[in-house]
Design a protein around this motif. Structure first.
Motif, PDB file in Angstrom:
ATOM      1  N   CYS A   1      -7.144   8.597   0.415  1.00  0.00           N
ATOM      2  CA  CYS A   1      -6.400   9.670   1.065  1.00  0.00           C
ATOM      3  C   CYS A   1      -7.337  10.766   1.540  1.00  0.00           C
ATOM      4  O   CYS A   1      -7.284  11.198   2.689  1.00  0.00           O
ATOM      5  N   ARG A   2      -8.242  11.203   0.680  1.00  0.00           N
ATOM      6  CA  ARG A   2      -9.141  12.302   1.041  1.00  0.00           C
ATOM      7  C   ARG A   2     -10.026  11.915   2.219  1.00  0.00           C
ATOM      8  O   ARG A   2     -10.111  12.630   3.215  1.00  0.00           O
ATOM      9  N   GLU A   3     -10.676  10.746   2.117  1.00  0.00           N
ATOM     10  CA  GLU A   3     -11.600  10.326   3.173  1.00  0.00           C
ATOM     11  C   GLU A   3     -10.841   9.817   4.390  1.00  0.00           C
ATOM     12  O   GLU A   3     -11.162  10.142   5.524  1.00  0.00           O
ATOM     13  N   GLY A   4      -9.818   8.999   4.134  1.00  0.00           N
ATOM     14  CA  GLY A   4      -9.067   8.382   5.230  1.00  0.00           C
ATOM     15  C   GLY A   4      -8.409   9.421   6.110  1.00  0.00           C
ATOM     16  O   GLY A   4      -8.424   9.309   7.342  1.00  0.00           O
ATOM     17  N   SER A   5      -7.859  10.472   5.498  1.00  0.00           N
ATOM     18  CA  SER A   5      -7.158  11.469   6.304  1.00  0.00           C
ATOM     19  C   SER A   5      -8.141  12.200   7.215  1.00  0.00           C
ATOM     20  O   SER A   5      -7.822  12.501   8.360  1.00  0.00           O
ATOM     21  N   GLY A   6      -9.340  12.449   6.725  1.00  0.00           N
ATOM     22  CA  GLY A   6     -10.359  13.113   7.548  1.00  0.00           C
ATOM     23  C   GLY A   6     -10.826  12.224   8.692  1.00  0.00           C
ATOM     24  O   GLY A   6     -10.946  12.674   9.837  1.00  0.00           O
ATOM     25  N   TRP A   7     -11.077  10.955   8.393  1.00  0.00           N
ATOM     26  CA  TRP A   7     -11.519  10.013   9.434  1.00  0.00           C
ATOM     27  C   TRP A   7     -10.456   9.863  10.507  1.00  0.00           C
ATOM     28  O   TRP A   7     -10.758   9.820  11.695  1.00  0.00           O
TER      29      TRP A   7
ATOM     30  N   LEU B   1      -8.314   2.809  13.572  1.00  0.00           N
ATOM     31  CA  LEU B   1      -7.315   3.800  13.166  1.00  0.00           C
ATOM     32  C   LEU B   1      -6.199   3.130  12.360  1.00  0.00           C
ATOM     33  O   LEU B   1      -5.812   3.599  11.287  1.00  0.00           O
ATOM     34  N   LEU B   2      -5.717   2.007  12.885  1.00  0.00           N
ATOM     35  CA  LEU B   2      -4.633   1.309  12.192  1.00  0.00           C
ATOM     36  C   LEU B   2      -5.107   0.726  10.862  1.00  0.00           C
ATOM     37  O   LEU B   2      -4.364   0.704   9.881  1.00  0.00           O
TER      38      LEU B   2
ATOM     39  N   GLY C   1      -3.594   1.669   7.330  1.00  0.00           N
ATOM     40  CA  GLY C   1      -3.101   0.618   6.444  1.00  0.00           C
ATOM     41  C   GLY C   1      -3.725   0.652   5.069  1.00  0.00           C
ATOM     42  O   GLY C   1      -3.158   0.135   4.102  1.00  0.00           O
ATOM     43  N   SER C   2      -4.911   1.253   4.971  1.00  0.00           N
ATOM     44  CA  SER C   2      -5.578   1.283   3.664  1.00  0.00           C
ATOM     45  C   SER C   2      -5.056   2.419   2.799  1.00  0.00           C
ATOM     46  O   SER C   2      -5.435   2.565   1.653  1.00  0.00           O
TER      47      SER C   2
ATOM     48  N   ASP D   1       0.843   7.662   1.834  1.00  0.00           N
ATOM     49  CA  ASP D   1       1.760   6.734   2.473  1.00  0.00           C
ATOM     50  C   ASP D   1       2.446   7.396   3.676  1.00  0.00           C
ATOM     51  O   ASP D   1       2.660   6.755   4.703  1.00  0.00           O
ATOM     52  N   GLY D   2       2.763   8.655   3.540  1.00  0.00           N
ATOM     53  CA  GLY D   2       3.368   9.385   4.649  1.00  0.00           C
ATOM     54  C   GLY D   2       2.423   9.433   5.834  1.00  0.00           C
ATOM     55  O   GLY D   2       2.816   9.225   6.984  1.00  0.00           O
ATOM     56  N   ASN D   3       1.155   9.687   5.561  1.00  0.00           N
ATOM     57  CA  ASN D   3       0.137   9.719   6.608  1.00  0.00           C
ATOM     58  C   ASN D   3       0.050   8.357   7.292  1.00  0.00           C
ATOM     59  O   ASN D   3       0.047   8.248   8.522  1.00  0.00           O
ATOM     60  N   ASN D   4       0.037   7.326   6.479  1.00  0.00           N
ATOM     61  CA  ASN D   4      -0.024   5.957   6.974  1.00  0.00           C
ATOM     62  C   ASN D   4       1.158   5.651   7.895  1.00  0.00           C
ATOM     63  O   ASN D   4       0.991   5.186   9.016  1.00  0.00           O
ATOM     64  N   TRP D   5       2.366   5.956   7.441  1.00  0.00           N
ATOM     65  CA  TRP D   5       3.558   5.637   8.237  1.00  0.00           C
ATOM     66  C   TRP D   5       3.587   6.428   9.532  1.00  0.00           C
ATOM     67  O   TRP D   5       3.950   5.908  10.583  1.00  0.00           O
ATOM     68  N   ALA D   6       3.212   7.693   9.439  1.00  0.00           N
ATOM     69  CA  ALA D   6       3.246   8.531  10.632  1.00  0.00           C
ATOM     70  C   ALA D   6       2.330   7.940  11.706  1.00  0.00           C
ATOM     71  O   ALA D   6       2.738   7.718  12.843  1.00  0.00           O
ATOM     72  N   VAL D   7       1.092   7.641  11.327  1.00  0.00           N
ATOM     73  CA  VAL D   7       0.128   7.144  12.312  1.00  0.00           C
ATOM     74  C   VAL D   7       0.530   5.755  12.810  1.00  0.00           C
ATOM     75  O   VAL D   7       0.544   5.488  14.013  1.00  0.00           O
TER      76      VAL D   7
END
Ligand SMILES: Cc1cc2nc3c(=O)[nH]c(=O)nc-3n(C[C@H](O)[C@H](O)[C@H](O)COP(=O)(O)O)c2cc1C
Ligand code: SF4
Ligand code: FES
Lengths: 447, 181
Positions: A367-373, A394-395, A399-400, A414-420
């Motif tokens: 979450c920390r790294e993925g959201s920044g990337w 990005l996808l 997904g990760s 999960d919210g970040n994942n679904w939104a994107v």
């Protein structure tokens, strides 16, 4: 039978039942004059267990985002434990697009306090904390005053509920957050109440067993608790006559719901509707249609964590089935943000990834790294500097995050994942038009 | 980002003679706030709020005094305080203008307003004007998306904001404050 009059907005004039310009705050005297605290009186004549049963039978589902059955949650409390137990009222309301609880806090604070009093009586919770987001300064002042009134009039405090009508005593305190979205997550909220950083906890143990200060704790959203007095007053079958059954053999969506509509509509605002109302009807009939005669393009289902609806999903029914039927995460807070045909969905995705990057609490690496990337990638895509393969990256990143159970602690990832994922999948053409084709090396044999 | 804290090793701590947390405040808080929570640490957020309101921000001295008051290590107080956006460790402007940058507000045109404020005030978001009057912030959803774009100016929410309205507000504040100083 659809709703025939306002329920939660009984004292808050709202279209089509009243004129929003006539809204005012109902303090204790006005509240009582208009029938307030009658449900509490009625509740105290019954066994606490009976009220829990009623809430369970009503199938009331949480209004804070997850839609968890409220009565069922209440039964998770330890049965024979006589010690301290807590209620944490979730008034953190920080999910972008969401402003429905504010309506209650602004105009009908005693409705919440009555819901708190009944719920505390039913579940034998001696202390309630209302966790309100720091930015709600005005609403905090209103609640302070309403709580002081309630103590003064004997609803809470040393004499027992309702000036001693029950010997069970309840204390109610306001606790202000300080600008951290993650404190809306129920265990982040508990950590924050304990004076710590709002880092969500690993579950189990669940809060009903081991929550605030290690004691059994129930966490409910403001609107959920406000439904309880009405269930006590009008009964289970009345509540079940509102809203709708599931059409896909899932759990039902009974009751009315505050729906806060924002974005490109003529009359944005909070409306109270039966669960199950099609989004198109909400927009066309309640919100006066799309702004400037534009066409509908997309909508965030109910807070940005839920993802977006596609252009051909305008008629999606706003109930708890929406997730499975329309490929979004769920109903969320039922506060849709509407986008018209001119909206740049790449901008929408970039804005949302920025939010999650800012608000990730940083405990879990994906979450920390993925959201920044993802935010950086989105900025590149928006600027037209990304390549086609960046879209897949990005996808893959999305997904990760949260999709694999156990890799992240709370639902933010999960919210970040679904939104994107939903924006890119449902509007892929717009993204592809913004990226450069990936360079494919071609070797030409010479000589 | 909520999880980045300042490098405390390189920080100099300014102290002043009079305490940030007065005996009066302590007595009041002991009576009013501490009994609400099972642990003293439970009262940390409300205490931080009240001290920040009193002092204007949270200097290190205040954090140390709060730590002593609640019988916590100063590191625990800093750990909590640094997590929350609303707590400031250096002075902010007398007027903090926080424009919402979340999705409903961006979809309804917050960006031109922010750009205008940047040039009018001559600061970037999270900076304070040299006269100490204004701090510009970009905030996340203020829970007023139906009146997007909106902004929080200190404790007051301003709905459906536009450039003219912000200009007028700033000019009025400047005239008023300039007149006094
Ligand atoms: C990242 C995150 C943020 C949340 N923010 C809120 C919030 O602001 N308000 C809220 O009521 N629930 C929020 N929730 C949901 C709560 O965790 C919890 O499910 C809810 O408060 C339970 O109450 P309910 O069952 O009455 O809905 C959030 C959840 C997550 C994962
Ligand atoms: S998923 Fe993200 S927000 Fe949730 S606990 Fe992990 S790092 Fe924090
Ligand atoms: S998005 Fe700006 S107030 Fe909600």
């Amino acid at each position: 039978m659809p709703m025939t009059g306002p329920v939660l907005t009984r004292r808050i004039p709202t279209f089509p039942y009243g004129d929003p310009k006539k809204r005012r705050t109902y303090w204790y005297d006005d509240y009582v004059k208009s029938g307030g605290y009658e449900s509490l009186r009625r509740a105290l004549e019954q066994e606490p267990a009976h009220i829990v049963d009623m809430v369970k039978d009503s199938s009331l589902r949480g209004r804070g985002g997850a839609g968890f059955p409220c009565g069922l949650k209440w039964t998770f409390l330890p049965k024979d434990y006589e010690g301290q137990r807590y209620l944490a009222v979730n008034a953190d309301e920080s999910e972008p697009g969401t402003f429905k609880d504010r309506l209650i806090l602004d105009y009908d604070p005693h409705m919440l306090l009555e819901g708190i009093a009944i719920s505390c009586y039913a579940c034998k919770l001696q202390t309630a904390y209302i966790y309100i987001r720091g930015e709600y300064h005005h609403q905090a002042h209103i609640l302070e005053k309403a709580i002081a009134e309630a103590y003064d009039k004997g609803i809470f405090g040393g004499k027992g509920l309702l000036s001693g009508a029950s010997s069970f005593k309840v204390d109610c305190y306001l606790h202000r957050g300080a600008g951290a979205y993650i404190c809306g997550e129920e265990t982040g909220l508990l950590e924050s109440l304990e004076g710590k950083r709002g880092w969500p906890r690993i579950k189990p143990p669940f809060p009903a067993v081991k929550g605030l200060f290690g004691k059994p704790t129930i966490i409910n959203n403001v609107e959920t608790l406000c439904c309880v007095p009405f269930i006590v007053e009008h009964g289970v079958s009345w509540f079940k006559s509102l809203g709708c059954e599931s059409t896909i053999k899932g759990p039902p969506s009974f009751g009315t719901k505050l729906m806060g509509v924002s974005g490109h509509v003529n009359r944005p605002g909070v409306y109270e509707c039966d669960l199950g109302i099609p989004l198109s009807k909400l927009v066309e009939e309640y919100c006066g249609g799309m702004r400037n005669g534009k066409k509908f393009k997309s909508a965030i289902a109910g807070g940005i964590s839920m993802g977006v609806l596609a252009t051909d999903q305008y008629d999606a029914e706003m109930d708890f089935d929406i997730g499975r039927k329309y490929e979004v995460l769920g109903l969320g807070t039922a506060c849709p943000t509407i986008f018209d045909e001119d909206t740049d969905m790449v901008m929408v995705a970039r804005n949302i990834t920025r939010f999650f990057k800012n608000e990730s609490c940083g405990q879990c690496t994906p979450c920390r790294e993925g959201s920044g990337w993802m935010y950086k990638l989105m900025c590149r895509i928006e600027a037209g500097e990304a390549k086609m393969k960046d879209l897949d990256l990005l996808l893959e990143l999305a997904g990760s995050m949260g999709a694999m159970p156990g890799t992240t602690i709370c639902g933010l990832a999960d919210g970040n994942n679904w939104a994107v994922r939903t924006i890119v999948n449902k509007f892929r053409g717009e993204f592809e038009a913004r990226v450069k084709p990936s360079f494919v090396p071609v070797t030409v044999g010479v000589g | 980002m909520a999880w980045i804290t300042k490098n405390s090793a390189t920080m100099t701590i300014e102290r002043r003679q009079q305490p940030c947390l007065t005996e009066e405040m302590k007595a009041d808080m002991s009576k009013r706030l501490l009994p609400r929570y099972e642990t003293k640490m439970g009262a940390l957020l409300p205490v931080l709020h009240e001290v920040q309101e009193h002092v204007g921000y949270l200097p290190h001295q205040a954090l140390e005094e709060i730590a002593a008051f609640l019988e916590l290590p100063p590191s625990a107080v800093l750990d909590t305080a640094s997590f929350y956006e609303e707590f400031h460790f250096s002075p902010v402007g007398k007027y903090v203008i926080g424009v919402c940058q979340s999705i409903a507000c961006e979809a309804c045109g917050h960006q031109p307003i922010v750009d205008h404020l940047r040039s009018k005030l001559g600061v970037e978001p999270h900076e304070t004007t040299s006269d100490g009057l204004f701090t510009l912030l970009c905030m996340e959803c203020l829970g007023s998306c139906d009146t997007a774009p909106c902004a929080l100016v200190n404790e007051d929410r301003h709905d459906l904001i536009n450039i003219e309205q912000m200009d007028q507000m700033i000019d009025e504040i400047r005239a008023r404050e300039g007149g006094q100083g």
